[in-house]
Design a protein around this motif. Structure first.
Motif, PDB file in Angstrom:
ATOM      1  N   LEU A   1       0.863  -1.171   0.000  1.00 28.20           N
ATOM      2  CA  LEU A   1       0.000   0.000   0.000  1.00 28.20           C
ATOM      3  C   LEU A   1       0.904   1.225   0.000  1.00 28.20           C
ATOM      4  O   LEU A   1       1.768   1.367   0.873  1.00 28.20           O
ATOM      5  CB  LEU A   1      -0.885   0.031   1.253  1.00 28.20           C
ATOM      6  N   HIS A   2       0.717   2.120  -0.953  1.00 26.66           N
ATOM      7  CA  HIS A   2       1.544   3.327  -0.995  1.00 26.66           C
ATOM      8  C   HIS A   2       1.184   4.253   0.156  1.00 26.66           C
ATOM      9  O   HIS A   2       2.048   4.768   0.846  1.00 26.66           O
ATOM     10  CB  HIS A   2       1.361   4.056  -2.334  1.00 26.66           C
ATOM     11  N   ARG A   3      -0.091   4.520   0.346  1.00 21.01           N
ATOM     12  CA  ARG A   3      -0.673   5.253   1.473  1.00 21.01           C
ATOM     13  C   ARG A   3      -0.413   6.761   1.461  1.00 21.01           C
ATOM     14  O   ARG A   3      -0.868   7.459   2.361  1.00 21.01           O
ATOM     15  CB  ARG A   3      -0.193   4.689   2.811  1.00 21.01           C
ATOM     16  N   GLU A   4       0.263   7.295   0.476  1.00 27.06           N
ATOM     17  CA  GLU A   4       0.503   8.734   0.435  1.00 27.06           C
ATOM     18  C   GLU A   4       0.422   9.250  -0.999  1.00 27.06           C
ATOM     19  O   GLU A   4       1.193  10.106  -1.428  1.00 27.06           O
ATOM     20  CB  GLU A   4       1.877   9.048   1.043  1.00 27.06           C
ATOM     21  N   LEU A   5      -0.535   8.708  -1.754  1.00 29.62           N
ATOM     22  CA  LEU A   5      -0.689   9.147  -3.136  1.00 29.62           C
ATOM     23  C   LEU A   5      -1.358  10.513  -3.184  1.00 29.62           C
ATOM     24  O   LEU A   5      -2.414  10.726  -2.597  1.00 29.62           O
ATOM     25  CB  LEU A   5      -1.529   8.130  -3.921  1.00 29.62           C
ATOM     26  N   LYS A   6      -0.728  11.416  -3.896  1.00 30.30           N
ATOM     27  CA  LYS A   6      -1.253  12.757  -4.140  1.00 30.30           C
ATOM     28  C   LYS A   6      -0.506  13.319  -5.336  1.00 30.30           C
ATOM     29  O   LYS A   6       0.552  12.786  -5.731  1.00 30.30           O
ATOM     30  CB  LYS A   6      -1.061  13.641  -2.901  1.00 30.30           C
ATOM     31  N   PRO A   7      -1.011  14.375  -5.962  1.00 25.46           N
ATOM     32  CA  PRO A   7      -0.350  14.887  -7.178  1.00 25.46           C
ATOM     33  C   PRO A   7       1.121  15.234  -6.977  1.00 25.46           C
ATOM     34  O   PRO A   7       1.935  15.038  -7.879  1.00 25.46           O
ATOM     35  CB  PRO A   7      -1.188  16.120  -7.531  1.00 25.46           C
ATOM     36  N   GLY A   8       1.484  15.718  -5.798  1.00 25.54           N
ATOM     37  CA  GLY A   8       2.869  16.089  -5.544  1.00 25.54           C
ATOM     38  C   GLY A   8       3.818  14.912  -5.462  1.00 25.54           C
ATOM     39  O   GLY A   8       5.037  15.086  -5.537  1.00 25.54           O
ATOM     40  N   ASN A   9       3.278  13.703  -5.303  1.00 22.86           N
ATOM     41  CA  ASN A   9       4.109  12.501  -5.244  1.00 22.86           C
ATOM     42  C   ASN A   9       4.119  11.732  -6.559  1.00 22.86           C
ATOM     43  O   ASN A   9       4.509  10.563  -6.588  1.00 22.86           O
ATOM     44  CB  ASN A   9       3.637  11.573  -4.115  1.00 22.86           C
ATOM     45  N   LEU A  10       3.692  12.382  -7.619  1.00 23.05           N
ATOM     46  CA  LEU A  10       3.698  11.773  -8.942  1.00 23.05           C
ATOM     47  C   LEU A  10       4.563  12.641  -9.855  1.00 23.05           C
ATOM     48  O   LEU A  10       4.190  13.753 -10.216  1.00 23.05           O
ATOM     49  CB  LEU A  10       2.273  11.658  -9.490  1.00 23.05           C
ATOM     50  N   LEU A  11       5.734  12.129 -10.196  1.00 20.92           N
ATOM     51  CA  LEU A  11       6.678  12.888 -11.010  1.00 20.92           C
ATOM     52  C   LEU A  11       6.328  12.767 -12.484  1.00 20.92           C
ATOM     53  O   LEU A  11       5.909  11.702 -12.942  1.00 20.92           O
ATOM     54  CB  LEU A  11       8.099  12.378 -10.769  1.00 20.92           C
ATOM     55  N   VAL A  12       6.490  13.846 -13.231  1.00 21.13           N
ATOM     56  CA  VAL A  12       6.185  13.855 -14.660  1.00 21.13           C
ATOM     57  C   VAL A  12       7.290  14.582 -15.415  1.00 21.13           C
ATOM     58  O   VAL A  12       8.053  15.360 -14.840  1.00 21.13           O
ATOM     59  CB  VAL A  12       4.816  14.534 -14.955  1.00 21.13           C
ATOM     60  N   ASN A  13       7.365  14.312 -16.717  1.00 16.90           N
ATOM     61  CA  ASN A  13       8.311  15.042 -17.563  1.00 16.90           C
ATOM     62  C   ASN A  13       7.604  15.527 -18.825  1.00 16.90           C
ATOM     63  O   ASN A  13       6.393  15.353 -18.984  1.00 16.90           O
ATOM     64  CB  ASN A  13       9.539  14.188 -17.893  1.00 16.90           C
ATOM     65  N   ALA A  14       8.376  16.115 -19.721  1.00 18.10           N
ATOM     66  CA  ALA A  14       7.799  16.719 -20.927  1.00 18.10           C
ATOM     67  C   ALA A  14       7.177  15.690 -21.853  1.00 18.10           C
ATOM     68  O   ALA A  14       6.341  16.041 -22.696  1.00 18.10           O
ATOM     69  CB  ALA A  14       8.878  17.511 -21.665  1.00 18.10           C
ATOM     70  N   ASN A  15       7.566  14.427 -21.742  1.00 15.46           N
ATOM     71  CA  ASN A  15       6.984  13.363 -22.563  1.00 15.46           C
ATOM     72  C   ASN A  15       5.718  12.786 -21.969  1.00 15.46           C
ATOM     73  O   ASN A  15       5.181  11.804 -22.487  1.00 15.46           O
ATOM     74  CB  ASN A  15       8.000  12.231 -22.757  1.00 15.46           C
TER      75      ASN A  15
END
Length: 268
Positions: free
Chosen positions: A58-72
């Motif tokens: 269980l990750h238990r701390e999912l939120k937008p700030g914990n999801l890394l993204v790049n230009a692709n």
């Protein structure tokens, strides 16, 4: 990055892919997000969670700030500081997940919960992608369940059976009758299938909430999901920590781990 030798190294460097930003910054930006963007980000998040959940993590701390993204538009899940396994001996009721993304069973202090808490968080993140703002912004304390009810509508008696604290159960029952707000009116520009999937993830009763696999198999994901791709993890995961490890033992264990990736270093 291998150290010079296996006997006395003191530093360990982990090199990961460079990710320029995170999903929270993207949501807060003026960048346009199409249905395809939302679909692709959600797909990657669900696929990553399917792998984690396949070994009971269980990750238990999912939120937008914990999801890394790049230009692709690649997405990576990060920050596993609060991750636990279903069979962990550690307390499962400690503070987890930023309140706005926390599942009802956590907010109502239920003694038991499972991977469905991550699905609720994914639903909140998906809604924020669609609307560019949090779907359940609440105040501290028990205000958050009130926000749930204001959006989802009055929770029926059958969907309250998981609440094991009588005081919290009475509180939910005391919130009165409300029709809720249809997701289709909250997100009028969203694809109808996106609304349908969102409704199946943001279900108050965790036993009736979609699993990650069910979400991936939903028609909204059909253009991206291949059931034969991304197999589940094959090796059991143990997040337990042994307290009696000295530096020498830790060094030996880390060296063996590095050899799994670079066996040629055995010659060093």
């Amino acid at each position: 990055m291998m150290p010079g030798n296996s006997k006395n190294f003191k530093d360990v460097y982990l090199v990961s892919d460079l990710m320029a930003s995170d999903l929270q910054k993207l949501i807060d930006s003026s960048e346009q997000l199409s249905n395809e963007h939302c679909q692709y980000f959600l797909f990657q998040l669900l696929r990553g969670l399917k792998y984690l959940h396949s070994v009971g993590i269980l990750h238990r701390e999912l939120k937008p700030g914990n999801l890394l993204v790049n230009a692709n538009c690649d997405l990576k899940i990060c920050d596993f500081g609060l991750a636990r396994t279903n069979d962990t001996e550690q307390s499962m009721t400690e503070y987890v997940v930023t309140r706005w993304y926390r599942a009802p069973e956590l907010l109502l202090s239920c003694d038991k919960y499972d991977t469905s808490i991550d699905v609720w968080s994914v639903g909140c993140i998906f809604a924020e992608l669609l609307g560019r703002k949090p779907i359940f912004p609440g105040l501290p304390g028990l205000d958050q369940p009130r926000v749930f009810v204001n959006v989802l509508g009055t929770i029926c008696e059958d969907d309250l059976e998981f609440i094991d604290k009588p005081r919290n159960l009475e509180y939910i029952k005391s919130l009165g009758n409300t029709p809720g707000v249809p997701f289709s009116s909250m997100y009028p520009e969203a694809h109808p299938l996106a609304i349908d999937l969102l409704q199946k993830m943001l279900v108050f009763d965790p036993s009736k909430r979609f699993s990650v696999t069910e979400a991936l198999e939903h028609p909204y994901m059909s253009a991206l999901y291949d059931p034969s791709a991304g197999p589940p993890a094959q090796v059991p995961i143990n997040l337990g920590i042994l307290e009696n490890l000295n530096k020498k033992k830790i060094r030996v264990m880390m060296w063996r781990e590095m050899l799994e990736c670079q066996p040629e270093a055995l010659k060093m």
